[in-house]
Design an enzyme around this catalytic site. Structure first.
Site, PDB file in Angstrom:
ATOM      1  N   THR A 138       5.073   6.424   0.706  1.00 56.15           N
ATOM      2  CA  THR A 138       3.661   6.042   0.796  1.00 56.15           C
ATOM      3  C   THR A 138       3.115   6.221   2.218  1.00 56.15           C
ATOM      4  OG1 THR A 138       2.238   4.079   0.758  1.00 56.15           O
ATOM      5  CG2 THR A 138       4.560   3.671   1.061  1.00 56.15           C
ATOM      6  N   ASP A 139       1.805   6.361   2.319  1.00 57.15           N
ATOM      7  CA  ASP A 139       1.176   6.429   3.650  1.00 57.15           C
ATOM      8  C   ASP A 139       1.186   5.062   4.339  1.00 57.15           C
ATOM      9  OD1 ASP A 139      -0.733   5.163   2.059  1.00 57.15           O
ATOM     10  OD2 ASP A 139      -2.415   6.384   2.743  1.00 57.15           O
ATOM     11  N   GLU A 140       1.507   3.998   3.577  1.00 58.07           N
ATOM     12  CA  GLU A 140       1.463   2.657   4.180  1.00 58.07           C
ATOM     13  C   GLU A 140       2.527   2.477   5.266  1.00 58.07           C
ATOM     14  OE1 GLU A 140       0.695  -0.612   1.552  1.00 58.07           O
ATOM     15  OE2 GLU A 140      -0.120   0.708   0.023  1.00 58.07           O
ATOM     16  N   TYR A 163       6.169  -4.790   1.666  1.00 62.63           N
ATOM     17  CA  TYR A 163       6.250  -3.566   0.852  1.00 62.63           C
ATOM     18  C   TYR A 163       6.391  -2.332   1.747  1.00 62.63           C
ATOM     19  CZ  TYR A 163       4.534   0.571  -1.631  1.00 62.63           C
ATOM     20  OH  TYR A 163       4.401   1.844  -2.132  1.00 62.63           O
ATOM     21  N   LYS A 167       9.533   0.366   2.283  1.00 64.15           N
ATOM     22  CA  LYS A 167       9.420   1.814   2.047  1.00 64.15           C
ATOM     23  C   LYS A 167       9.761   2.579   3.329  1.00 64.15           C
ATOM     24  CE  LYS A 167       8.250   3.731  -1.176  1.00 64.15           C
ATOM     25  NZ  LYS A 167       9.015   4.193  -2.375  1.00 64.15           N
TER      26      LYS A 167
HETATM   27  P1  NAD Z   1       5.060   1.281 -10.399  1.00 67.81           P
HETATM   28  O1  NAD Z   1       5.219  -0.101  -9.857  1.00 67.81           O
HETATM   29  O2  NAD Z   1       3.954   1.559 -11.348  1.00 67.81           O
HETATM   30  O3  NAD Z   1       6.425   1.737 -11.102  1.00 67.81           O
HETATM   31  C1  NAD Z   1       7.674   1.470 -10.542  1.00 67.81           C
HETATM   32  C2  NAD Z   1       8.734   1.709 -11.603  1.00 67.81           C
HETATM   33  O4  NAD Z   1      10.015   1.473 -11.010  1.00 67.81           O
HETATM   34  C3  NAD Z   1       8.626   0.765 -12.809  1.00 67.81           C
HETATM   35  O5  NAD Z   1       8.735   1.501 -14.008  1.00 67.81           O
HETATM   36  C4  NAD Z   1       9.812  -0.179 -12.641  1.00 67.81           C
HETATM   37  O6  NAD Z   1      10.337  -0.651 -13.884  1.00 67.81           O
HETATM   38  C5  NAD Z   1      10.813   0.706 -11.901  1.00 67.81           C
HETATM   39  N1  NAD Z   1      11.790  -0.065 -11.122  1.00 67.81           N
HETATM   40  C6  NAD Z   1      11.536  -1.103 -10.267  1.00 67.81           C
HETATM   41  N2  NAD Z   1      12.690  -1.575  -9.763  1.00 67.81           N
HETATM   42  C7  NAD Z   1      13.696  -0.810 -10.281  1.00 67.81           C
HETATM   43  C8  NAD Z   1      15.110  -0.797 -10.131  1.00 67.81           C
HETATM   44  N3  NAD Z   1      15.725  -1.665  -9.324  1.00 67.81           N
HETATM   45  N4  NAD Z   1      15.825   0.137 -10.804  1.00 67.81           N
HETATM   46  C9  NAD Z   1      15.214   1.031 -11.622  1.00 67.81           C
HETATM   47  N5  NAD Z   1      13.878   1.041 -11.821  1.00 67.81           N
HETATM   48  C10 NAD Z   1      13.120   0.149 -11.151  1.00 67.81           C
HETATM   49  O7  NAD Z   1       4.964   2.224  -9.115  1.00 67.81           O
HETATM   50  P2  NAD Z   1       4.137   3.578  -8.912  1.00 67.81           P
HETATM   51  O8  NAD Z   1       2.753   3.225  -8.506  1.00 67.81           O
HETATM   52  O9  NAD Z   1       4.355   4.483 -10.067  1.00 67.81           O
HETATM   53  O10 NAD Z   1       4.875   4.159  -7.624  1.00 67.81           O
HETATM   54  C11 NAD Z   1       5.975   5.060  -7.740  1.00 67.81           C
HETATM   55  C12 NAD Z   1       6.449   5.444  -6.359  1.00 67.81           C
HETATM   56  O11 NAD Z   1       5.384   6.023  -5.614  1.00 67.81           O
HETATM   57  C13 NAD Z   1       6.906   4.232  -5.531  1.00 67.81           C
HETATM   58  O12 NAD Z   1       8.044   4.604  -4.796  1.00 67.81           O
HETATM   59  C14 NAD Z   1       5.735   3.938  -4.609  1.00 67.81           C
HETATM   60  O13 NAD Z   1       6.172   3.359  -3.404  1.00 67.81           O
HETATM   61  C15 NAD Z   1       5.185   5.340  -4.394  1.00 67.81           C
HETATM   62  N6  NAD Z   1       3.742   5.420  -4.100  1.00 67.81           N
HETATM   63  C16 NAD Z   1       2.816   4.855  -4.915  1.00 67.81           C
HETATM   64  C17 NAD Z   1       1.449   5.001  -4.630  1.00 67.81           C
HETATM   65  C18 NAD Z   1       0.391   4.425  -5.539  1.00 67.81           C
HETATM   66  O14 NAD Z   1      -0.787   4.503  -5.207  1.00 67.81           O
HETATM   67  N7  NAD Z   1       0.736   3.872  -6.695  1.00 67.81           N
HETATM   68  C19 NAD Z   1       1.049   5.705  -3.503  1.00 67.81           C
HETATM   69  C20 NAD Z   1       2.034   6.291  -2.683  1.00 67.81           C
HETATM   70  C21 NAD Z   1       3.367   6.152  -2.992  1.00 67.81           C
END
Ligand code: NAD
Length: 335
Positions: A138-140, A163, A167
């Site tokens: 993430t950009d965070e 968080y 990351k």
């Molecule tokens: P989300 O919270 O919607 O989904 C996370 C998934 O991971 C869920 O299905 C959960 O069941 C699974 N999970 C959690 N802990 C687990 C574990 N210990 N073992 C196996 N599975 C596990 O998240 P998202 O928004 O889809 O984000 C996905 C990735 O992208 C993350 O790494 C997040 O940091 C990154 N990200 C998200 C955004 C955003 O805007 N949503 C932006 C940049 C980066």
């Protein structure tokens, strides 16, 4: 056929990525590992269920025995790692789960991949010489910006929330596996995503759900925090390009050049709802300011020129087109 392990794909971004990736590459079997925490929902992957190249395993990325079993059983030769605890508010209340999954879980996956694919540092086994580990971040991790400037790949890390610090830690471990062992890694750091299948707890689904239920739309602080929004499928395309064409050990920022304050996001969504489902008064009147999030970063904005120039990625969706599709999807879901 190649077998690729994808983690966390029952969540928002992963469940948008999997159907896109399955459809695009007929030479891949996708092995999906997800713990199905409150944030994961198998309904999100329903469209893939019948595909013979899709396999789902419920389990924890921190469970080393399970991860080792999956590598052996399916002869994994690539990893795309989405799994994480991802909600900043939850990380303020319960940071431990974030350290466990985001830091220890990422370490477990990296270490199993290293030992399965390589004989020793910088020596890949012949059959895995192209095996790659792609970490979604993430950009965070870069912290917060003032009124000007953009996050680039060389911006120093300065994470502020539990968080973002978890990351950032995971990114550092990925970096170390490349530098110390020569593991073929890629990291992509993306800005805020929006689109279908996002969990109810996040900003855009909350705005739409509350508006439709005629409930107050809660906005933190003065509503002037800025995020750089990217349509989720554009993020998925960026991951695809970086996974296939990125240079080992590199980081690529992915962002939409769509900076919006939270107030602008509410206003835009309410305008769309006013047109789609008009009421006597505008949905905008439901906006309610609530106490700010602790340590709330003020502004995020991404410079995506590296992935645009070196790998030829660009966002297909404008904010105006993406947000209409998104609102329509949630209206269907919540009605
Ligand atoms: P989300 O919270 O919607 O989904 C996370 C998934 O991971 C869920 O299905 C959960 O069941 C699974 N999970 C959690 N802990 C687990 C574990 N210990 N073992 C196996 N599975 C596990 O998240 P998202 O928004 O889809 O984000 C996905 C990735 O992208 C993350 O790494 C997040 O940091 C990154 N990200 C998200 C955004 C955003 O805007 N949503 C932006 C940049 C980066």
């Amino acid at each position: 056929m190649k077998n690729i392990l994808l983690t966390g794909t029952a969540g928002f971004i992963g469940s948008n990525f999997v159907p896109y990736f399955l459809d695009k590459y007929s030479g891949y079997n996708l092995i999906n590992l997800d713990l199905l925490t409150y944030a994961g929902n198998l309904e999100n992957l329903k469209e893939c269920e019948k595909n013979p190249r899709f396999k789902f395993i419920k389990g924890d990325i921190c469970n080393r025995e399970l991860v080792e079993f999956i590598f052996k059983e399916f002869d994994i030769s690539g990893v795309i790692h989405f799994a994480a605890e991802s909600h900043v508010d939850n990380s303020i209340k319960n940071p431990e789960a974030f350290i466990k999954t985001n830091v220890n879980g990422t370490f477990t996956l990296l270490d199993v991949a290293y030992k399965y694919w390589m004989n020793k540092p910088f020596a890949y086994k012949d059959e895995y010489k192209n095996a790659r580990f792609h970490h979604i971040s993430t950009d965070e991790v870069y912290g917060t910006l003032g009124e000007t400037g953009l996050f680039s790949e060389t911006t120093p890390y300065a994470p502020n929330s539990p968080y973002s610090s978890s990351k950032a830690s995971s990114d550092m471990i990925v970096r170390a596996y490349h530098e110390t062992y020569g593991l073929n890694t890629i990291i992509t750091n993306c800005s805020n995503n929006y689109g279908p299948k996002q969990h109810d707890e996040k900003l855009i689904p909350t705005i739409i759900r509350n508006a439709l239920a005629n409930k107050p739309i809660p906005i933190y602080g003065d509503g002037k925090n800025i995020r750089d929004w990217l349509y989720v499928l554009d993020h998925c395309k960026g991951i695809d390009i970086a996974y296939h064409k990125g240079k080992a050990g590199q980081t690529y920022n992915i962002g939409g050049k769509n900076e919006r304050t939270n107030l602008e996001i509410v206003a835009k969504i309410c305008e769309i709802l006013d047109e789609l489902l008009p009421k006597d008064e505008s949905y905008k009147n439901l906006l309610t300011f609530v106490e700010d999030r602790a340590g709330h970063d003020r502004r995020y904005a991404i410079d995506a020129s590296k992935i645009e120039n070196e790998l030829d990625w660009k966002a297909d969706e404008t904010f105006d087109s993406g947000i209409v599709k998104t609102v329509k999807w949630y209206v269907e879901k919540y009605s």
